[in-house]
Design a protein around this motif. Structure first.
Motif, PDB file in Angstrom:
ATOM      1  N   VAL A  18      19.774   5.318   2.825  1.00  0.00           N
ATOM      2  CA  VAL A  18      18.950   5.069   4.014  1.00  0.00           C
ATOM      3  C   VAL A  18      17.576   5.713   3.871  1.00  0.00           C
ATOM      4  CG1 VAL A  18      18.730   5.657   6.467  1.00  0.00           C
ATOM      5  CG2 VAL A  18      20.859   4.740   5.602  1.00  0.00           C
ATOM      6  N   TRP A  19      17.522   6.889   3.260  1.00  0.00           N
ATOM      7  CA  TRP A  19      16.259   7.617   3.146  1.00  0.00           C
ATOM      8  C   TRP A  19      15.322   6.967   2.140  1.00  0.00           C
ATOM      9  CZ3 TRP A  19      16.545  10.152   7.340  1.00  0.00           C
ATOM     10  CH2 TRP A  19      17.736  10.750   7.746  1.00  0.00           C
ATOM     11  N   GLU A  20      15.839   6.078   1.296  1.00  0.00           N
ATOM     12  CA  GLU A  20      15.007   5.407   0.303  1.00  0.00           C
ATOM     13  C   GLU A  20      14.193   4.257   0.886  1.00  0.00           C
ATOM     14  OE1 GLU A  20      17.171   4.339  -3.249  1.00  0.00           O
ATOM     15  OE2 GLU A  20      18.462   6.100  -3.001  1.00  0.00           O
ATOM     16  N   TYR A  21      14.661   3.663   1.988  1.00  0.00           N
ATOM     17  CA  TYR A  21      13.916   2.567   2.616  1.00  0.00           C
ATOM     18  C   TYR A  21      12.795   3.180   3.438  1.00  0.00           C
ATOM     19  CZ  TYR A  21      12.682  -1.359   5.562  1.00  0.00           C
ATOM     20  OH  TYR A  21      11.988  -2.322   6.217  1.00  0.00           O
ATOM     21  N   VAL A  50      20.230   0.173   4.957  1.00  0.00           N
ATOM     22  CA  VAL A  50      21.246   0.066   3.909  1.00  0.00           C
ATOM     23  C   VAL A  50      21.231  -1.339   3.306  1.00  0.00           C
ATOM     24  CG1 VAL A  50      23.738   0.012   3.479  1.00  0.00           C
ATOM     25  CG2 VAL A  50      22.751   1.883   4.780  1.00  0.00           C
ATOM     26  N   GLU A  51      21.256  -2.357   4.164  1.00  0.00           N
ATOM     27  CA  GLU A  51      21.294  -3.739   3.672  1.00  0.00           C
ATOM     28  C   GLU A  51      20.010  -4.104   2.924  1.00  0.00           C
ATOM     29  OE1 GLU A  51      24.018  -5.685   3.696  1.00  0.00           O
ATOM     30  OE2 GLU A  51      24.985  -3.918   4.541  1.00  0.00           O
ATOM     31  N   THR A  52      18.868  -3.628   3.409  1.00  0.00           N
ATOM     32  CA  THR A  52      17.593  -3.890   2.736  1.00  0.00           C
ATOM     33  C   THR A  52      17.594  -3.267   1.351  1.00  0.00           C
ATOM     34  OG1 THR A  52      16.383  -4.028   4.824  1.00  0.00           O
ATOM     35  CG2 THR A  52      15.091  -3.542   2.851  1.00  0.00           C
ATOM     36  N   MET A  53      18.049  -2.026   1.244  1.00  0.00           N
ATOM     37  CA  MET A  53      18.057  -1.360  -0.054  1.00  0.00           C
ATOM     38  C   MET A  53      19.038  -2.020  -1.025  1.00  0.00           C
ATOM     39  SD  MET A  53      15.613   0.653  -0.014  1.00  0.00           S
ATOM     40  CE  MET A  53      15.904   1.215  -1.677  1.00  0.00           C
ATOM     41  N   LYS A  54      20.156  -2.539  -0.526  1.00  0.00           N
ATOM     42  CA  LYS A  54      21.093  -3.265  -1.397  1.00  0.00           C
ATOM     43  C   LYS A  54      20.409  -4.500  -1.989  1.00  0.00           C
ATOM     44  CE  LYS A  54      25.454  -2.028   0.875  1.00  0.00           C
ATOM     45  NZ  LYS A  54      26.559  -2.550   1.712  1.00  0.00           N
ATOM     46  N   ILE A  55      19.682  -5.227  -1.147  1.00  0.00           N
ATOM     47  CA  ILE A  55      18.983  -6.439  -1.616  1.00  0.00           C
ATOM     48  C   ILE A  55      17.891  -6.054  -2.604  1.00  0.00           C
ATOM     49  CG2 ILE A  55      17.477  -8.340  -0.904  1.00  0.00           C
ATOM     50  CD1 ILE A  55      19.144  -8.417   1.727  1.00  0.00           C
ATOM     51  N   LEU A  92       8.884   3.162   5.329  1.00  0.00           N
ATOM     52  CA  LEU A  92       7.795   2.476   6.015  1.00  0.00           C
ATOM     53  C   LEU A  92       6.578   3.379   5.847  1.00  0.00           C
ATOM     54  CD1 LEU A  92       9.721   1.563   9.285  1.00  0.00           C
ATOM     55  CD2 LEU A  92       9.221   0.054   7.375  1.00  0.00           C
ATOM     56  N   GLY A  93       5.776   3.093   4.859  1.00  0.00           N
ATOM     57  CA  GLY A  93       4.651   3.975   4.549  1.00  0.00           C
ATOM     58  C   GLY A  93       5.168   5.193   3.822  1.00  0.00           C
ATOM     59  N   ASN A  94       4.918   6.365   4.390  1.00  0.00           N
ATOM     60  CA  ASN A  94       5.291   7.602   3.696  1.00  0.00           C
ATOM     61  C   ASN A  94       6.567   8.249   4.229  1.00  0.00           C
ATOM     62  OD1 ASN A  94       4.287   8.363   6.142  1.00  0.00           O
ATOM     63  ND2 ASN A  94       2.922   9.947   5.357  1.00  0.00           N
ATOM     64  N   ARG A  95       7.290   7.561   5.114  1.00  0.00           N
ATOM     65  CA  ARG A  95       8.546   8.122   5.625  1.00  0.00           C
ATOM     66  C   ARG A  95       9.589   7.031   5.789  1.00  0.00           C
ATOM     67  NH1 ARG A  95       6.133   9.665  11.540  1.00  0.00           N
ATOM     68  NH2 ARG A  95       5.056   7.709  11.752  1.00  0.00           N
ATOM     69  N   SER A  96      10.834   7.462   5.900  1.00  0.00           N
ATOM     70  CA  SER A  96      11.925   6.492   6.026  1.00  0.00           C
ATOM     71  C   SER A  96      11.895   5.853   7.413  1.00  0.00           C
ATOM     72  CB  SER A  96      13.274   7.183   5.806  1.00  0.00           C
ATOM     73  OG  SER A  96      13.576   8.019   6.896  1.00  0.00           O
ATOM     74  N   ALA A  97      12.576   4.729   7.539  1.00  0.00           N
ATOM     75  CA  ALA A  97      12.616   4.016   8.816  1.00  0.00           C
ATOM     76  C   ALA A  97      13.245   4.888   9.909  1.00  0.00           C
ATOM     77  CB  ALA A  97      13.388   2.708   8.668  1.00  0.00           C
ATOM     78  N   LEU A  98      14.285   5.638   9.566  1.00  0.00           N
ATOM     79  CA  LEU A  98      14.915   6.513  10.553  1.00  0.00           C
ATOM     80  C   LEU A  98      13.962   7.610  11.015  1.00  0.00           C
ATOM     81  CD1 LEU A  98      18.569   7.022   9.264  1.00  0.00           C
ATOM     82  CD2 LEU A  98      17.789   5.604  11.144  1.00  0.00           C
ATOM     83  N   GLU A  99      13.211   8.185  10.085  1.00  0.00           N
ATOM     84  CA  GLU A  99      12.241   9.218  10.460  1.00  0.00           C
ATOM     85  C   GLU A  99      11.144   8.631  11.347  1.00  0.00           C
ATOM     86  OE1 GLU A  99      12.138  12.314   6.777  1.00  0.00           O
ATOM     87  OE2 GLU A  99      11.535  10.247   6.335  1.00  0.00           O
ATOM     88  N   TRP A 100      10.768   7.397  11.082  1.00  0.00           N
ATOM     89  CA  TRP A 100       9.749   6.733  11.899  1.00  0.00           C
ATOM     90  C   TRP A 100      10.255   6.577  13.335  1.00  0.00           C
ATOM     91  CZ3 TRP A 100       8.980   2.422  14.850  1.00  0.00           C
ATOM     92  CH2 TRP A 100       7.658   2.078  15.114  1.00  0.00           C
TER      93      TRP A 100
END
Length: 157
Positions: free
Chosen positions: A86-89, A142-147, A91-99
């Protein structure tokens, strides 16, 4: 005097032998991101500490701990078992969850008039909505990173 001329060019798209697979991945990514509100939430573990009846309102945290795979919502609620991917996806310089966590923090406006008259946002009113959103963003990530991983392995071969 020099003039700048715009030159038309065809888009520079790579030609893949398995082009239809790339189309399927693209459709899946678009569907994930456009319809994130209706996606199945990721089964994160939620831990709520017991609170005495006369205790003050929980103190807001909204912080992620990537090393422990946790998100601290407030002094009472924690989300656990967040997949590392999850932390690998990002948006700019931070993960989507952090955003998402950053967007829902309570921020005090600098202007006193605005703070006095219009600062009505309280995280406690949206806590359950944010937790649900975090679970859905986790699924999307998760799904985005799998793709993306499938695309990268196909691109290298």
């Amino acid at each position: 005097m020099s003039y700048l001329y715009l030159k038309r060019e065809f888009p520079r798209l790579p030609f893949y032998e398995n082009f239809q697979q790339w189309v399927k991945w693209g459709k899946k990514l678009i569907d994930l991101h456009i319809n994130y509100e209706t996606i199945k939430p990721f089964p994160l573990t939620r831990i709520d500490l017991p609170t005495p009846e006369n205790s003050p309102t929980p103190k807001l945290k909204l912080k992620a701990d990537k090393t422990k795979d946790k998100i601290f919502i407030d002094t009472i609620t924690t989300l656990e078992k967040i997949p590392k991917i999850v932390w690998e996806y990002r948006l700019g310089n931070r993960s989507a969850l952090e955003w998402v966590l950053d967007q829902y923090k309570e921020k005090k406006p600098r202007d006193k008039t605005i703070a006095e008259k219009f600062n009505t946002y309280r995280f406690a009113d949206y806590k359950e909505t944010v937790i649900d959103l975090l679970k859905k963003v986790c699924t999307v990530s998760v799904e985005t990173m799998k793709i993306i991983q499938k695309m990268e392995t196909t691109d290298k071969s």
